[in-house]
Design a protein around this motif. Structure first.
Motif, mmCIF file in Angstrom:
data_model
loop_
_atom_site.group_PDB
_atom_site.id
_atom_site.type_symbol
_atom_site.label_atom_id
_atom_site.label_comp_id
_atom_site.label_asym_id
_atom_site.label_seq_id
_atom_site.Cartn_x
_atom_site.Cartn_y
_atom_site.Cartn_z
ATOM 1 N N LEU B 11 0.690 -1.230 0.106
ATOM 2 C CA LEU B 11 0.043 -0.057 0.120
ATOM 3 C C LEU B 11 0.826 1.413 0.018
ATOM 4 C CD1 LEU B 11 -2.907 1.057 0.750
ATOM 5 C CD2 LEU B 11 -1.874 1.444 2.782
ATOM 6 N N SER B 12 0.394 1.961 -0.779
ATOM 7 C CA SER B 12 1.277 3.488 -0.699
ATOM 8 C C SER B 12 0.001 4.679 -0.700
ATOM 9 C CB SER B 12 1.959 3.679 -2.366
ATOM 10 O OG SER B 12 3.004 2.776 -2.120
ATOM 11 N N PHE B 13 0.388 5.620 -0.188
ATOM 12 C CA PHE B 13 -0.416 6.971 -0.133
ATOM 13 C C PHE B 13 0.413 8.097 -0.260
ATOM 14 C CE2 PHE B 13 -2.814 9.967 2.103
ATOM 15 C CZ PHE B 13 -4.056 9.880 1.106
ATOM 16 N N ALA B 14 -0.379 9.197 -0.973
ATOM 17 C CA ALA B 14 0.611 10.436 -1.106
ATOM 18 C C ALA B 14 -0.489 11.472 -1.015
ATOM 19 C CB ALA B 14 1.098 10.592 -2.627
ATOM 20 N N ARG B 18 3.180 14.511 -1.901
ATOM 21 C CA ARG B 18 4.183 14.028 -0.766
ATOM 22 C C ARG B 18 3.754 12.492 -0.419
ATOM 23 N NH1 ARG B 18 4.216 14.824 4.789
ATOM 24 N NH2 ARG B 18 2.224 15.583 4.649
ATOM 25 N N MET B 19 4.606 11.795 -0.789
ATOM 26 C CA MET B 19 4.524 10.335 -0.501
ATOM 27 C C MET B 19 4.504 10.233 1.307
ATOM 28 S SD MET B 19 4.231 8.159 -2.766
ATOM 29 C CE MET B 19 4.768 6.704 -2.696
ATOM 30 N N VAL B 20 3.232 9.794 1.930
ATOM 31 C CA VAL B 20 3.251 9.489 3.220
ATOM 32 C C VAL B 20 3.543 8.030 3.741
ATOM 33 C CG1 VAL B 20 1.885 9.772 5.249
ATOM 34 C CG2 VAL B 20 1.557 11.570 3.287
ATOM 35 N N LEU B 21 2.938 7.070 2.868
ATOM 36 C CA LEU B 21 3.246 5.647 3.025
ATOM 37 C C LEU B 21 3.601 5.139 1.925
ATOM 38 C CD1 LEU B 21 -0.253 4.883 4.670
ATOM 39 C CD2 LEU B 21 2.096 5.140 5.815
ATOM 40 N N GLY B 43 3.094 8.795 9.601
ATOM 41 C CA GLY B 43 1.953 8.292 8.894
ATOM 42 C C GLY B 43 1.057 7.164 9.415
ATOM 43 N N LYS B 44 1.417 6.887 10.600
ATOM 44 C CA LYS B 44 0.492 5.878 11.570
ATOM 45 C C LYS B 44 -1.140 6.262 11.395
ATOM 46 C CE LYS B 44 1.633 6.926 16.116
ATOM 47 N NZ LYS B 44 2.303 8.251 16.025
ATOM 48 N N SER B 216 8.250 3.882 10.524
ATOM 49 C CA SER B 216 8.769 5.160 10.448
ATOM 50 C C SER B 216 8.844 5.758 8.967
ATOM 51 C CB SER B 216 10.459 4.818 11.055
ATOM 52 O OG SER B 216 11.059 5.821 11.041
ATOM 53 N N GLU B 217 8.852 7.148 8.827
ATOM 54 C CA GLU B 217 8.924 7.601 7.432
ATOM 55 C C GLU B 217 7.937 7.034 6.561
ATOM 56 O OE1 GLU B 217 12.270 9.477 6.942
ATOM 57 O OE2 GLU B 217 12.130 10.094 8.995
ATOM 58 N N GLY B 218 7.144 6.243 6.980
ATOM 59 C CA GLY B 218 6.077 5.886 5.536
ATOM 60 C C GLY B 218 6.488 4.374 5.346
ATOM 61 N N VAL B 219 7.450 3.836 6.028
ATOM 62 C CA VAL B 219 7.693 2.452 5.784
ATOM 63 C C VAL B 219 7.561 1.498 7.138
ATOM 64 C CG1 VAL B 219 8.757 2.224 3.467
ATOM 65 C CG2 VAL B 219 10.029 2.884 5.749
#
Lengths: 160, 266, 264
Positions: B11-14, B18-21, B43-44, B216-219
């Motif tokens: 899963l990715s989200f922006a 700006r990429m958050v996840l 990003g949690k 941490s930092e989206g990962v």
């Protein structure tokens, strides 16, 4: 419990608001002044209606007996055709006369109805024969000045 | 039906650009309490909102109870949400309703039950969080811990299959903190729900959850059972669990060198 | 110098674009609100509650202001009319200015600052404390449950408040003109009744106040719904509600007046 008092307040508010509307409609406005269902219409032609407007009062001896229902221009006679709506409680003789008057010097204009002597009464759709148009201030002043000038001219002529 | 209530793959989200996840993989089995941890701004909370359907994933698969959250329409989302509860950070109780009305809110909105039964059900939920006596109070009269518990009672009103907790421990005193933690565990077990807790309170979470993900930092940088996490030698997890000042998460905001800033350059 | 000018132009452009954007969003918000209104008519107690908080709670300020405005009109009108020797027309002056203009407009301005700001603050706070988000998570649409009832509550209250304002004002004018100064009571009322037309004046005034009610509540709701979820954001939105809706009232009043009373 709380909901009940709230409902009561809202009910009170709506009732008072509607009462205010009713007050405006009946006491302030002319809704209750006379019932248009119990009225008869009479037409009258005027040379000049001045500033008369629809819904202006029709008065007789100072009492409001009806209203101006409609104003139109007659292309046949080049006169103003005014429809008056009169309260059926007040019948008028057939030879009554209408004139346009002003209440006060600068007040609104109204139609004054003068009762005649005929035995027959006005019926719905009848036409008033005797009318007197509005007095136009400018014409009056113009006439006055003209007369005055004429008078002075004559005086000068006779002096010579 | 799969055993996993929540299934997240790559899963990715922006937010705009700006990429958050980035590439999140996560799953939660029915009946589990899982925790998503990380420092502020990692990003949690975004992840939790994605699970709740408040936002849609930019990429990847997010499946909650068999529903693909990337594809679901408004109607399907609302249907899903009736089986989903969410506890907000500060409770988010409706300030113009009493405690009882707050708990009964969903019952009134979504069911045609008679008023008597709604009251009884709401009282049962309140009793489960130990606040039956507070039914007539307004939210403004509650302490932070009590408000959190009322909100918990409200979110279980329709016996959901899944509850999401956004920082349930933030701003609570140690006693309320313990009480809230125990409640989450107990309700999950007795009602057969699944719980997802987003938090940065390591010690309370380690006591009650089944599985932990560190973000941490989206990962996702680490995951495991509480015992594995405690024993973990990963620098980030170590810093987080022990609350060390400096480590992979630096104390200093990125800046030019100290000497240069003070114009001490020789 | 040129840079400063360019910056100014750029800022102006930004503001214009921002304004257009907000207009578009608020229009969509308004349509959404109408779309979701059906539900709240089936649960009328929600609207009753909002009639209470917008209407009943504004009652005192409306009644008192109406009375004073009418009394001032009576006093000033008498002073002016007296110089033309037509103080009987006082009733006409007071009633026409109230029913046509002052009633709807001043009542709407008061409504905007009393009820409109309260609506914005309430919705803004509900948003800031995540109550709206919580509602959304409970599969309850906040527009249907929170916004629409407030809208209809405001729309119902506004014409009633305007009518009360006008009625109180006319009573105030009567109090000063007839009771205190001694204008003839009969001509006060009869001239008023002769000059005020039900459809032309009173009904048009009611239509005005209805339009103002729609405008003010929509603006107040939108500002609250759109407010940044912080204390500062909510307080700014509240101020904006009062400013924007006051401007909207006066602008709309001009447009409506031009339509209604042109040439008659």
């Amino acid at each position: 419990m709380q909901r009940a008092t709230l409902d009561l307040w809202v009910g009170f508010f709506v009732a008072v608001g509607l009462a205010a509307m009713l007050f405006l409609a009946l006491k302030v406005g002319n809704m209750g002044a006379f019932d248009s269902a119990k009225a008869y219409e009479v037409k009258a032609s005027f040379e000049n209606i001045g500033g008369l407007k629809a819904r202006a009062p029709v008065k007789s001896a100072g009492v409001v007996v009806g209203r101006v229902a409609d104003i139109s221009f007659d292309t046949g006679t080049y006169e103003a055709s005014v429809t008056l709506k009169l309260d059926s409680r007040y019948p008028f003789p057939k030879d009554s006369s209408a004139s346009i008057m002003t209440s006060g010097l600068l007040g609104e204009q109204y139609v004054a109805l003068e009762a005649g002597g005929d035995d027959k009464m006005l019926a719905n759709g009848d036409r008033l024969k005797l009318t007197q148009g509005a007095v136009v201030l400018e014409n009056l002043i113009g006439q006055f000045l003209y007369n005055k000038a004429e008078g002075e001219g004559k005086a000068e002529n006779s002096a010579q | 039906m799969s055993d996993n209530l929540i299934e997240i793959r790559d899963l990715s989200f922006a937010y705009s650009d700006r990429m958050v996840l980035k590439g999140i993989n996560l799953s939660a089995r029915r009946g589990q309490v899982i925790a998503i941890m990380g420092n502020s701004g990692c990003g949690k909370t975004t992840l939790l909102r994605l699970i709740g359907g408040a936002m849609r994933p930019t990429q990847g698969l997010l499946r909650v109870d068999g529903v693909d959250m990337g594809e679901v329409d408004q109607r399907g989302l609302y249907r899903l949400r009736r089986r989903m509860g969410m506890l907000f950070q500060f409770g988010a109780l409706f300030t113009d309703m009493s405690v009882l009305d707050n708990v009964a809110f969903q019952l009134r909105e979504h069911t045609d039950l008679p008023e008597e039964m709604i009251r009884d059900l709401a009282l049962m939920k309140l009793n489960a969080v130990g606040l039956r006596g507070a039914q007539d109070l307004m939210p403004s009269e509650l302490s932070g811990g009590m408000a959190r518990r009322v909100a918990l009672a409200r979110s279980i009103a329709l016996d959901p299959a899944l509850i999401l907790y956004d920082e349930p421990f933030a701003g609570l005193d140690p006693i309320s903190l313990g009480v809230t933690g125990n409640l989450i565990r107990r309700l999950t077990d007795t009602l057969g729900m699944t719980s997802v807790v987003v938090t940065h309170d390591v010690h309370e979470s380690l006591k009650m959850v089944d599985y932990i993900y560190f973000v941490s930092e989206g990962v996702i940088v680490a995951q495991g059972t509480p015992d594995e996490i405690k024993a973990s030698e990963l620098p980030y997890v170590h810093q987080f669990v022990h609350g060390e000042e400096d480590g992979p998460v630096p104390f200093h905001y990125p800046a030019p060198s100290y000497a240069a800033d003070l114009e001490l350059s020789a | 110098m040129i840079n400063g000018l360019l910056n100014g132009v750029r800022r102006l452009g930004h503001r214009v674009v921002d304004m257009l954007w907000r207009m578009g969003v608020s229009t969509r918000f308004f349509l959404l609100l109408l779309l979701h209104s059906g539900q709240c008519f089936r649960r009328f107690h929600l609207i009753i509650r909002e009639v209470f908080s917008t209407g009943v709670l504004s009652l005192i300020i409306i009644l008192v202001s109406g009375l004073f405005v009418g009394m001032v009109l009576g006093l000033q009108g008498y002073e002016t009319l007296q110089t033309y020797g037509s103080e009987e027309a006082l009733g006409v002056l007071v009633s026409l200015s109230l029913v046509r203009e002052l009633g709807p407009v001043v009542a709407a301005l008061l409504f905007a600052s009393r009820a409109g700001s309260a609506i914005t603050a309430e919705i803004g706070l509900m948003k800031a404390t995540e109550q709206l988000a919580a509602m959304e998570m409970m599969a309850v649409n906040p527009i249907a449950r929170v916004v629409a009832p407030r809208f209809w509550g405001g729309v119902i209250s506004m014409p009633l408040l305007a009518a009360l304002f006008s009625a109180m004002g006319i009573l105030g004018g009567w109090l000063v003109g007839v009771v205190l100064i001694g204008v003839d009571e009969g001509s006060f009322w009869s001239q008023m009744q002769a000059a005020v037309d039900f459809r032309e004046d009173i009904l048009n005034g009611m239509i005005k106040s209805f339009v103002f009610g729609v405008a003010v509540t929509t603006i107040a709701l939108f500002e609250g719904y759109d407010a940044p979820p912080t204390a500062e954001g909510v307080s700014r939105a509240t101020t904006r509600t009062v400013v924007t809706s006051s401007l909207a009232i006066l602008g709309l009043d001009f447009i409506l007046t031009a339509f209604m009373f042109r040439g008659v």
